[in-house]
Design a protein around this motif. Structure first.
Motif, PDB file in Angstrom:
ATOM      1  N   ARG A  86       0.806  -1.228   0.000  1.00  0.00           N
ATOM      2  CA  ARG A  86       0.000   0.000   0.000  1.00  0.00           C
ATOM      3  C   ARG A  86       0.837   1.275   0.000  1.00  0.00           C
ATOM      4  N   THR A  87       1.845   1.338   0.841  1.00  0.00           N
ATOM      5  CA  THR A  87       2.618   2.583   0.922  1.00  0.00           C
ATOM      6  C   THR A  87       3.337   2.820  -0.404  1.00  0.00           C
ATOM      7  N   PHE A  88       3.982   1.779  -0.904  1.00  0.00           N
ATOM      8  CA  PHE A  88       4.695   1.876  -2.175  1.00  0.00           C
ATOM      9  C   PHE A  88       3.717   2.189  -3.312  1.00  0.00           C
ATOM     10  N   ILE A 140      11.495   6.904   1.554  1.00  0.00           N
ATOM     11  CA  ILE A 140      12.315   5.767   1.965  1.00  0.00           C
ATOM     12  C   ILE A 140      11.653   4.915   3.034  1.00  0.00           C
ATOM     13  N   ARG A 141      11.753   3.611   2.839  1.00  0.00           N
ATOM     14  CA  ARG A 141      11.352   2.645   3.887  1.00  0.00           C
ATOM     15  C   ARG A 141      12.578   1.805   4.203  1.00  0.00           C
ATOM     16  N   HIS A 142      12.842   1.646   5.497  1.00  0.00           N
ATOM     17  CA  HIS A 142      14.075   0.978   5.907  1.00  0.00           C
ATOM     18  C   HIS A 142      13.818   0.178   7.176  1.00  0.00           C
ATOM     19  N   GLU A 152       8.771   4.798  13.260  1.00  0.00           N
ATOM     20  CA  GLU A 152       7.561   5.563  12.921  1.00  0.00           C
ATOM     21  C   GLU A 152       7.099   5.324  11.487  1.00  0.00           C
ATOM     22  N   HIS A 153       5.896   5.778  11.215  1.00  0.00           N
ATOM     23  CA  HIS A 153       5.316   5.700   9.870  1.00  0.00           C
ATOM     24  C   HIS A 153       4.380   6.908   9.752  1.00  0.00           C
ATOM     25  N   PRO A 154       4.985   8.120   9.675  1.00  0.00           N
ATOM     26  CA  PRO A 154       4.163   9.337   9.793  1.00  0.00           C
ATOM     27  C   PRO A 154       3.104   9.515   8.715  1.00  0.00           C
ATOM     28  N   THR A 155       3.359   9.082   7.483  1.00  0.00           N
ATOM     29  CA  THR A 155       2.333   9.311   6.445  1.00  0.00           C
ATOM     30  C   THR A 155       1.123   8.402   6.671  1.00  0.00           C
ATOM     31  N   GLN A 156       1.367   7.227   7.258  1.00  0.00           N
ATOM     32  CA  GLN A 156       0.244   6.352   7.616  1.00  0.00           C
ATOM     33  C   GLN A 156      -0.590   7.015   8.715  1.00  0.00           C
ATOM     34  N   ALA A 157       0.086   7.631   9.678  1.00  0.00           N
ATOM     35  CA  ALA A 157      -0.650   8.295  10.767  1.00  0.00           C
ATOM     36  C   ALA A 157      -1.510   9.433  10.211  1.00  0.00           C
ATOM     37  N   GLY A 198       4.630  -2.067  16.326  1.00  0.00           N
ATOM     38  CA  GLY A 198       3.792  -1.454  15.280  1.00  0.00           C
ATOM     39  C   GLY A 198       4.108   0.031  15.115  1.00  0.00           C
ATOM     40  N   ARG A 199       4.793   0.351  14.045  1.00  0.00           N
ATOM     41  CA  ARG A 199       5.196   1.760  13.853  1.00  0.00           C
ATOM     42  C   ARG A 199       4.007   2.657  13.524  1.00  0.00           C
ATOM     43  N   THR A 200       2.943   2.073  12.962  1.00  0.00           N
ATOM     44  CA  THR A 200       1.778   2.919  12.649  1.00  0.00           C
ATOM     45  C   THR A 200       1.151   3.416  13.961  1.00  0.00           C
ATOM     46  N   THR A 226      -3.923  -4.093  14.732  1.00  0.00           N
ATOM     47  CA  THR A 226      -2.631  -4.267  14.042  1.00  0.00           C
ATOM     48  C   THR A 226      -2.239  -5.745  14.027  1.00  0.00           C
ATOM     49  N   ARG A 227      -1.355  -6.063  13.118  1.00  0.00           N
ATOM     50  CA  ARG A 227      -0.862  -7.439  13.017  1.00  0.00           C
ATOM     51  C   ARG A 227       0.347  -7.588  13.933  1.00  0.00           C
ATOM     52  N   VAL A 228       0.556  -8.808  14.428  1.00  0.00           N
ATOM     53  CA  VAL A 228       1.787  -9.077  15.179  1.00  0.00           C
ATOM     54  C   VAL A 228       2.918  -9.146  14.150  1.00  0.00           C
ATOM     55  N   GLN A 229       3.941  -8.329  14.368  1.00  0.00           N
ATOM     56  CA  GLN A 229       4.968  -8.088  13.355  1.00  0.00           C
ATOM     57  C   GLN A 229       6.028  -9.199  13.354  1.00  0.00           C
ATOM     58  N   LYS A 230       5.714 -10.270  12.639  1.00  0.00           N
ATOM     59  CA  LYS A 230       6.554 -11.470  12.608  1.00  0.00           C
ATOM     60  C   LYS A 230       8.036 -11.158  12.357  1.00  0.00           C
ATOM     61  N   HIS A 284      -7.473  -0.727  10.225  1.00  0.00           N
ATOM     62  CA  HIS A 284      -6.301  -1.620  10.201  1.00  0.00           C
ATOM     63  C   HIS A 284      -5.392  -1.064   9.103  1.00  0.00           C
ATOM     64  N   PRO A 285      -4.098  -0.910   9.379  1.00  0.00           N
ATOM     65  CA  PRO A 285      -3.224  -0.359   8.326  1.00  0.00           C
ATOM     66  C   PRO A 285      -2.967  -1.362   7.200  1.00  0.00           C
ATOM     67  N   PHE A 286      -3.242  -2.643   7.478  1.00  0.00           N
ATOM     68  CA  PHE A 286      -2.968  -3.744   6.558  1.00  0.00           C
ATOM     69  C   PHE A 286      -1.454  -3.889   6.336  1.00  0.00           C
ATOM     70  N   PRO A 287      -0.927  -5.032   6.020  1.00  0.00           N
ATOM     71  CA  PRO A 287      -1.642  -6.268   5.728  1.00  0.00           C
ATOM     72  C   PRO A 287      -2.261  -6.899   6.981  1.00  0.00           C
TER      73      PRO A 287
HETATM   74  C1  NCD Z   1       2.215  -1.111   8.003  1.00  0.00           C
HETATM   75  C2  NCD Z   1       3.711  -0.943   8.052  1.00  0.00           C
HETATM   76  O1  NCD Z   1       4.420  -1.207   7.082  1.00  0.00           O
HETATM   77  O2  NCD Z   1       4.156  -0.504   9.106  1.00  0.00           O
HETATM   78  N1  NCD Z   1       1.729  -1.273   6.713  1.00  0.00           N
HETATM   79  C3  NCD Z   1       1.436  -0.165   5.981  1.00  0.00           C
HETATM   80  O3  NCD Z   1       2.282   0.639   5.662  1.00  0.00           O
HETATM   81  N2  NCD Z   1       0.162   0.031   5.656  1.00  0.00           N
HETATM   82  C4  NCD Z   1       1.678  -2.093   8.959  1.00  0.00           C
HETATM   83  C5  NCD Z   1       2.229  -3.481   8.964  1.00  0.00           C
HETATM   84  O4  NCD Z   1       3.130  -3.839   8.209  1.00  0.00           O
HETATM   85  O5  NCD Z   1       1.727  -4.250   9.782  1.00  0.00           O
END
Ligand code: NCD
Length: 314
Positions: free
Chosen positions: A60-62, A109-111, A137-142, A170-172, A232-236, A270-273
């Motif tokens: 989604r972000t990309f 950038i995502r890192h 963080e994930h400011p644009t999602q916020a 969960g950075r979101t 949010t999903r548990v971040q495996k 939910h930010p998904f996935p």
């Molecule tokens: C989130 C992320 O990458 O932090 N996804 C997103 O950008 N919509 C949430 C996640 O990966 O669980």
């Protein structure tokens, strides 16, 4: 309209925004929505190029950043999976960023590391947007999340938001909770397994900034007064020990039964996935805004941000 407030700057943390910035972003996002629904695209950013430099997976972000640039008439360099770039030869973040800064006007950038976007911005002559820095963080999602809440409920002040799942990684959540401190009389219920509680410093900071915060493991008891259920999903990928991931991954599953305990006027986000945290039946409920509104708003808000950072309209 003047877009000067974000013009030429970086977007690195939710903490950088003021209420005025948010009003301007919301107004611009609404214009972008109208643009997409009426004409589909414009040439506002014609001649501008965005680099999308993604060291971590993203759909989604990309996808929304790329399509935002296209809808505004700009071009892009898509680097998704740096295995095919010189990063795999050992190139440093600084060199990579300076390289793409010489070709393009903005770097998204995502890192995987906390603080990577800030480091990129220190090297870059061009504006940098943080599209997720590890567990940071994930400011644009916020921004798109808060826009979605505002658009769905009509206000933010006075709301009760329940955040459930992996609050540690969960950075979101980290960015959204920071953004909520700009509003008045916000109550946040944090619901997570003990191992995945919100980082202590962040909980302290939120309280210092006036958020009424409580923490618990059980979800059911807070559903009755929840206006926004943020799942949010548990971040495996953040676990070193996959046995605890397996134990925790489905501790909370949102079902139609969960919705029965919620107000008629609440929303589920939910930010998904999603990987099993929300049953598919829930999608049919009018309160489920994660696909209908939240995803589309991601594009409108990112169009607004690109326009505001790249285009100075006097
Ligand atoms: C989130 C992320 O990458 O932090 N996804 C997103 O950008 N919509 C949430 C996640 O990966 O669980």
């Amino acid at each position: 309209m003047s877009y000067q407030s974000l013009f030429g700057g970086d977007i690195l943390s939710a903490d950088q925004f003021t209420k005025d910035n948010l009003s301007e972003i919301f107004a611009t996002a609404r214009k972008m929505k109208k643009l997409v629904l009426t004409k589909g695209s414009s040439d506002l950013l014609k001649g501008k190029i965005m680099t999308a430099l993604f060291y971590e997976p993203s759909s989604r972000t990309f996808g929304s950043f790329i399509t935002s640039m296209q809808r505004l008439g700009g071009g892009f360099i898509p680097i998704q999976g740096v295995a095919y770039s010189s990063v795999s030869k050992g190139e440093s973040l600084g060199d990579t960023v300076r390289t793409f800064g010489s070709y393009s006007d903005i770097i998204v950038i995502r890192h995987s590391e906390v603080g990577a976007a800030k480091i990129a911005a220190e090297f870059s002559e061009k504006p940098v947007i943080n599209a997720g820095d590890g567990v940071g963080e994930h400011p644009t999602q916020a921004l798109l999340d808060i826009f979605t809440i505002y658009d769905s409920i009509g206000k933010i002040d006075g709301l009760t938001i329940t955040m459930v799942g992996d609050l540690l990684n969960g950075r979101t959540i980290h960015s959204l909770s920071r953004l909520l401190t700009l509003y008045r009389n916000i109550h946040i219920h944090l619901v997570s397994p003990d191992l995945l509680r919100l980082p202590r410093e962040l909980a302290k900071l939120l309280r210092e900034r006036g958020i009424i915060l409580d923490e618990r493991e059980s979800l059911d008891e807070v559903l009755f007064d929840t206006d926004v259920l943020y799942v949010t999903r548990v971040q495996k990928e953040r676990f070193t020990d996959l046995t605890s991931y397996e134990k925790l991954k489905h501790k909370y599953i949102i079902s139609t039964h969960t919705l029965e305990m919620m107000k008629k006027k609440s929303i589920v986000m939910h930010p998904f996935p999603r990987v099993g945290e929300i049953d598919l039946d829930v999608d049919l409920d009018h309160r489920a805004v994660y696909i209908r509104e939240q995803m589309k708003n991601g594009m409108y808000v990112r169009m607004a941000l690109l326009a505001m950072v790249l285009h100075k309209k006097a």
